[in-house]
Design an enzyme around this catalytic site. Structure first.
Site, short mmCIF file in Angstrom:
data_model
loop_
_atom_site.label_atom_id
_atom_site.label_comp_id
_atom_site.label_asym_id
_atom_site.label_seq_id
_atom_site.Cartn_x
_atom_site.Cartn_y
_atom_site.Cartn_z
N SER A 67 0.83 -1.21 0.00
CA SER A 67 0.00 0.00 0.00
C SER A 67 0.86 1.24 0.00
O SER A 67 1.94 1.27 0.61
CB SER A 67 -0.88 -0.01 1.25
OG SER A 67 -1.50 1.25 1.42
N TYR A 91 -1.54 -0.68 10.55
CA TYR A 91 -1.83 -1.24 9.23
C TYR A 91 -0.63 -1.04 8.30
O TYR A 91 -0.14 -1.99 7.68
CB TYR A 91 -3.09 -0.58 8.65
CG TYR A 91 -3.25 -0.77 7.17
CD1 TYR A 91 -3.49 -2.02 6.64
CD2 TYR A 91 -3.16 0.32 6.30
CE1 TYR A 91 -3.62 -2.19 5.27
CE2 TYR A 91 -3.28 0.15 4.93
CZ TYR A 91 -3.51 -1.10 4.42
OH TYR A 91 -3.63 -1.27 3.07
N LYS A 95 2.16 -3.75 6.48
CA LYS A 95 2.45 -3.84 5.04
C LYS A 95 3.95 -3.72 4.81
O LYS A 95 4.54 -4.45 4.01
CB LYS A 95 1.70 -2.75 4.26
CG LYS A 95 0.20 -2.98 4.17
CD LYS A 95 -0.11 -4.15 3.26
CE LYS A 95 -1.56 -4.53 3.24
NZ LYS A 95 -1.83 -5.76 2.48
#
Ligand code: UD1
Length: 283
Positions: A67, A91, A95
């Site tokens: 991302s 989050y 990643k």
């Protein structure tokens, strides 16, 4: 099945595959702040199980859904792949952790073929209207929220902040049609066939749209009015993010083709045909 289920995943991979495209992960920023262990478990531990089972079964080609969130808030758009990474929530940290795992694996065992694709803001739906985005509960993201307002499931959209340093004060993002995103994965698989090691590629259009521009484009594409109200900034949001697309174009020979109108038209086509989504709401 769940990628953390080692024996189940092992049985699937024993079926024999040339490559894996790894989409299985959790992606809600706010939820990752309240449930960091859940995010590390699914996103990082799950990816570890997958890589170990791939190793055991001799599958060494993987395309990973990363991302643009790994860039964080420190740099100015456009974001190029060689910028320092600086995720600002669990989050994004998960990643980046998986990207690091892939980089270390390729350094240790150079026959692996691994690509991390840094998605910008995927939106839209398959033009058939058969496959679309059906989030559980209240949508976290802009486009599914807009389509649920348009179909009458929610009264109005809240625009999170109109005092950013952007042309109209609302947040600017690089929205990319999911079909272009899918094509990016096919291009990455072709690239990996020629290039062992770990590589990183942005998947975006290279162009940003503000929240108000997205609302306007959606209203034109759907013929529906989207009532909205200005609301305070959402914590953790950046003012503007869009991709530097040069590496993806040069390396993958890939470029996004579908514009904001196609994204809105296809998102609306799916929502209109599936007003209550796929009907899989557990509540
Ligand atoms: C976020 C994550 C991204 C992740 C993506 C996946 C960050 C910085 N971004 O993207 O990594 O991959 O979700 O789903 O971690 N907005 C409104 N009203 C709404 C919803 C959104 O005004 O109801 C605005 C936001 O403030 C933002 C824009 O719309 O300016 C896009 O928001 P959203 O769709 O949630 O995506 P990101 O936050 O950019």
């Amino acid at each position: 099945m769940d990628i953390r289920d080692r024996s189940g995943l092992g049985k699937v991979l024993d079926g024999g595959f040339d490559a894996v495209i790894h989409f299985a992960g959790r992606k809600a920023v706010g939820e990752s702040v309240t449930d960091p262990l859940g995010y590390w478990d699914t996103n990082v531990a799950g990816s570890l199980v997958l890589l170990q089972e791939m190793s055991r079964t001799g599958i060494t080609t993987l395309v990973f859904s990363s991302s643009c969130t790994v860039y964080g808030n420190t740099a100015e758009a456009p974001f190029a792949e060689d910028l320092p990474t600086a995720p600002i929530n669990p989050y994004g940290e998960t990643k980046l952790a998986v990207e690091q795992m892939l980089a270390a694996l390729a350094a240790a065992q150079p026959h692996w073929r691994l690509a991390s694709l840094r998605y910008f803001n995927p939106v839209g739906a398959h033009p058939s209207g058969e496959i679309g985005e059906d989030p559980h509960g209240i949508p976290d993201n802009l486009m599914p929220y807009i389509t649920q307002v348009a179909v009458g499931r929610r009264p109005q959209l809240q625009v999170f902040g109109n005092d950013y340093d952007t042309p109209d004060g609302t947040g600017v993002r690089d929205y990319i049609h999911v079909v272009d995103l899918a094509r990016g994965h096919v291009a990455a698989l072709a690239y990996l066939a020629e290039h062992p090691g770990h590589s990183i590629h942005n998947l975006g259009t290279g162009r940003g749209y503000s929240v108000l521009e997205v609302i306007g484009a959606f209203e034109r594409a759907s013929g529906r009015r989207i009532p909205y109200a200005m609301a305070p900034r959402r914590e953790g949001d950046a003012a503007a993010a869009w991709a530097d697309t040069r590496r993806a174009q040069a390396a993958l020979g890939w470029k996004a083709k579908r514009d904001i109108n196609a994204m809105c038209r296809d998102a609306w086509n799916w929502q209109r045909r599936n007003p209550n989504g796929f009907g899989n709401e557990p509540w």
